[in-house]
Design a protein around this motif. Sequence first.
Motif, PDB file in Angstrom:
ATOM      1  N   ASN A  12       0.819  -1.217   0.000  1.00  0.00           N
ATOM      2  CA  ASN A  12       0.000   0.000   0.000  1.00  0.00           C
ATOM      3  C   ASN A  12       0.850   1.264   0.000  1.00  0.00           C
ATOM      4  OD1 ASN A  12      -2.269  -1.601   0.072  1.00  0.00           O
ATOM      5  ND2 ASN A  12      -2.707  -1.260   2.248  1.00  0.00           N
ATOM      6  N   SER A  13       1.991   1.219   0.683  1.00  0.00           N
ATOM      7  CA  SER A  13       2.835   2.402   0.815  1.00  0.00           C
ATOM      8  C   SER A  13       3.884   2.523  -0.293  1.00  0.00           C
ATOM      9  CB  SER A  13       3.541   2.383   2.180  1.00  0.00           C
ATOM     10  OG  SER A  13       4.424   1.280   2.273  1.00  0.00           O
ATOM     11  N   SER A  14       3.925   1.552  -1.207  1.00  0.00           N
ATOM     12  CA  SER A  14       4.933   1.549  -2.274  1.00  0.00           C
ATOM     13  C   SER A  14       4.367   2.083  -3.578  1.00  0.00           C
ATOM     14  CB  SER A  14       5.459   0.133  -2.488  1.00  0.00           C
ATOM     15  OG  SER A  14       6.031  -0.390  -1.312  1.00  0.00           O
ATOM     16  N   ASN A  15       5.233   2.735  -4.349  1.00  0.00           N
ATOM     17  CA  ASN A  15       4.827   3.273  -5.648  1.00  0.00           C
ATOM     18  C   ASN A  15       5.671   2.734  -6.803  1.00  0.00           C
ATOM     19  OD1 ASN A  15       2.768   5.162  -4.715  1.00  0.00           O
ATOM     20  ND2 ASN A  15       4.481   6.244  -3.752  1.00  0.00           N
ATOM     21  N   ASN A  16       6.735   2.019  -6.465  1.00  0.00           N
ATOM     22  CA  ASN A  16       7.623   1.494  -7.503  1.00  0.00           C
ATOM     23  C   ASN A  16       8.089   0.101  -7.079  1.00  0.00           C
ATOM     24  OD1 ASN A  16       9.715   0.917  -9.355  1.00  0.00           O
ATOM     25  ND2 ASN A  16      10.204   3.095  -9.576  1.00  0.00           N
ATOM     26  N   ILE A  17       7.226  -0.885  -7.338  1.00  0.00           N
ATOM     27  CA  ILE A  17       7.504  -2.266  -6.932  1.00  0.00           C
ATOM     28  C   ILE A  17       8.056  -3.048  -8.122  1.00  0.00           C
ATOM     29  CG2 ILE A  17       6.506  -4.405  -6.041  1.00  0.00           C
ATOM     30  CD1 ILE A  17       4.272  -2.699  -4.784  1.00  0.00           C
ATOM     31  N   VAL A  18       9.054  -3.854  -7.865  1.00  0.00           N
ATOM     32  CA  VAL A  18       9.572  -4.798  -8.859  1.00  0.00           C
ATOM     33  C   VAL A  18       9.463  -6.193  -8.261  1.00  0.00           C
ATOM     34  CG1 VAL A  18      11.633  -5.618 -10.084  1.00  0.00           C
ATOM     35  CG2 VAL A  18      11.119  -3.179 -10.008  1.00  0.00           C
ATOM     36  N   PHE A  19       9.021  -7.137  -9.065  1.00  0.00           N
ATOM     37  CA  PHE A  19       8.919  -8.524  -8.621  1.00  0.00           C
ATOM     38  C   PHE A  19       9.939  -9.368  -9.354  1.00  0.00           C
ATOM     39  CE2 PHE A  19       7.384 -12.887  -9.041  1.00  0.00           C
ATOM     40  CZ  PHE A  19       7.150 -13.220  -7.714  1.00  0.00           C
ATOM     41  N   PHE A  20      10.680 -10.168  -8.596  1.00  0.00           N
ATOM     42  CA  PHE A  20      11.651 -11.089  -9.178  1.00  0.00           C
ATOM     43  C   PHE A  20      11.263 -12.499  -8.767  1.00  0.00           C
ATOM     44  CE2 PHE A  20      16.077 -13.040  -8.592  1.00  0.00           C
ATOM     45  CZ  PHE A  20      16.113 -13.521  -9.896  1.00  0.00           C
ATOM     46  N   GLY A  21      10.949 -13.359  -9.753  1.00  0.00           N
ATOM     47  CA  GLY A  21      10.439 -14.682  -9.428  1.00  0.00           C
ATOM     48  C   GLY A  21      11.214 -15.831 -10.035  1.00  0.00           C
ATOM     49  N   GLY A  22      11.140 -16.976  -9.347  1.00  0.00           N
ATOM     50  CA  GLY A  22      11.786 -18.188  -9.817  1.00  0.00           C
ATOM     51  C   GLY A  22      10.796 -19.313 -10.024  1.00  0.00           C
ATOM     52  N   ALA A  23      11.306 -20.546 -10.038  1.00  0.00           N
ATOM     53  CA  ALA A  23      10.501 -21.718 -10.374  1.00  0.00           C
ATOM     54  C   ALA A  23       9.298 -21.897  -9.465  1.00  0.00           C
ATOM     55  CB  ALA A  23      11.383 -22.967 -10.327  1.00  0.00           C
ATOM     56  N   GLY A  24       9.429 -21.470  -8.201  1.00  0.00           N
ATOM     57  CA  GLY A  24       8.330 -21.635  -7.254  1.00  0.00           C
ATOM     58  C   GLY A  24       7.070 -20.875  -7.628  1.00  0.00           C
ATOM     59  N   VAL A  25       7.194 -19.873  -8.486  1.00  0.00           N
ATOM     60  CA  VAL A  25       6.012 -19.133  -8.943  1.00  0.00           C
ATOM     61  C   VAL A  25       5.154 -20.017  -9.842  1.00  0.00           C
ATOM     62  CG1 VAL A  25       5.206 -17.099 -10.199  1.00  0.00           C
ATOM     63  CG2 VAL A  25       7.261 -16.945  -8.785  1.00  0.00           C
ATOM     64  N   SER A  26       5.780 -20.941 -10.554  1.00  0.00           N
ATOM     65  CA  SER A  26       5.053 -21.775 -11.512  1.00  0.00           C
ATOM     66  C   SER A  26       4.667 -23.153 -10.983  1.00  0.00           C
ATOM     67  CB  SER A  26       5.893 -21.953 -12.789  1.00  0.00           C
ATOM     68  OG  SER A  26       6.050 -20.725 -13.459  1.00  0.00           O
ATOM     69  N   THR A  27       5.255 -23.571  -9.875  1.00  0.00           N
ATOM     70  CA  THR A  27       4.933 -24.910  -9.375  1.00  0.00           C
ATOM     71  C   THR A  27       3.461 -25.023  -8.969  1.00  0.00           C
ATOM     72  OG1 THR A  27       5.758 -24.247  -7.182  1.00  0.00           O
ATOM     73  CG2 THR A  27       7.266 -25.462  -8.602  1.00  0.00           C
ATOM     74  N   GLU A  28       2.864 -23.913  -8.553  1.00  0.00           N
ATOM     75  CA  GLU A  28       1.445 -23.943  -8.190  1.00  0.00           C
ATOM     76  C   GLU A  28       0.543 -24.018  -9.422  1.00  0.00           C
ATOM     77  OE1 GLU A  28       0.443 -21.291  -4.574  1.00  0.00           O
ATOM     78  OE2 GLU A  28       2.467 -20.671  -5.165  1.00  0.00           O
ATOM     79  N   SER A  29       1.147 -23.919 -10.603  1.00  0.00           N
ATOM     80  CA  SER A  29       0.404 -24.117 -11.856  1.00  0.00           C
ATOM     81  C   SER A  29       0.642 -25.519 -12.404  1.00  0.00           C
ATOM     82  CB  SER A  29       0.839 -23.081 -12.899  1.00  0.00           C
ATOM     83  OG  SER A  29       0.436 -21.777 -12.523  1.00  0.00           O
ATOM     84  N   GLY A  30       1.299 -26.355 -11.601  1.00  0.00           N
ATOM     85  CA  GLY A  30       1.539 -27.730 -12.016  1.00  0.00           C
ATOM     86  C   GLY A  30       2.808 -27.929 -12.820  1.00  0.00           C
TER      87      GLY A  30
END
Length: 241
Positions: A12-30
Motif C-alpha cells: 500500500n505504501s509503495s509506488n515502484n515495486i519490482v517482482f523477481f520470481g523463480g521456479a516456485g512461482v510456476s509450481t502452483e500451476s503444475g
Amino acid sequence: MNKIKQLQEIINSSNNIVFFGGAGVSTESGIPDFRSESGIFKSLEKYGDTPERLVSHSYYLEHTEEFFKYYKDCLIFPDAKPNPAHYALARLEKESKLKAIITQNIDGLHQKAGSKHVLELHGSVYRNYCEICKKYYDLNSVLESNSIPHCSCGGIIKPAVVLYEESLDMNILNKSIEYIQKADTLIIGGTSLVVYPAAGLINYFNGKNLVLINKSKTDYDQLATLVINEAIGETLDKIKF
C-alpha cells in the motif's frame, strides 16, 4: 504483526515495486521445478543425466535429438494456466504500483495472466528461431516435430531459451538491473536465490523494502524487511488491491 498484514502495508505504501520470481512461482500451476529432487530423479532414471547437463549448450550440440526429447517432455507445459500469484501481479501492474516482473521462468504464464512488463531472463518456450536463417517459429513447430525440429531452409529450430553454458541476454539483464535500482520495494518470490547470475540481481536493490516469499529459507533472509516462508500464490492471493 501478522506477516500478511505487514506485506499489505508495504504494498500500500509503495509506488515502484519490482517482482523477481523463480521456479516456485510456476509450481502452483503444475509445472515442476526440474532442479528439484524429483526432477533430478526423473532425469537420471529416464535420460541418464542431470537436468543441468541435459539443458546445457554442449549437450544440445552433442546430443541434439536427446536434448529435444528431454526438452519437450520436461520443460514445456502448454496447458498450464496462471495461478493466483500471476493474477495478483497482473492486478498490481494495472494499479501502476508494479513496474516490472523479472522472471527466471520460460513458461509465459505471467503474460497469460495479463502482465505486460515482463523481463524473461532465461527466454521463453514460445519463441523459437532457425539457427541459419533466423526465421521465427511458434511453440507448435517444436511440439509437432517428430524429432529435431527443422526449418524450411534445413536449419535446426532452436528454442529461444538460455541453456546452461550460455550467457544471459545483456539487454534484458541491464533492464532488470535498472528497474531494481529504481524500485522502492523489491518482492522476490519462489526462488532460493542460488542460480547465478540472476540471483546476484538482489545486490542492485537500494530501496526501502525487501520482501522474500519462498517456502524454504534463503541466504538473504537476514537482509530482508519481511520474510514469508509460504507458497507465493497462496500468499499474494490474500493481498487486497
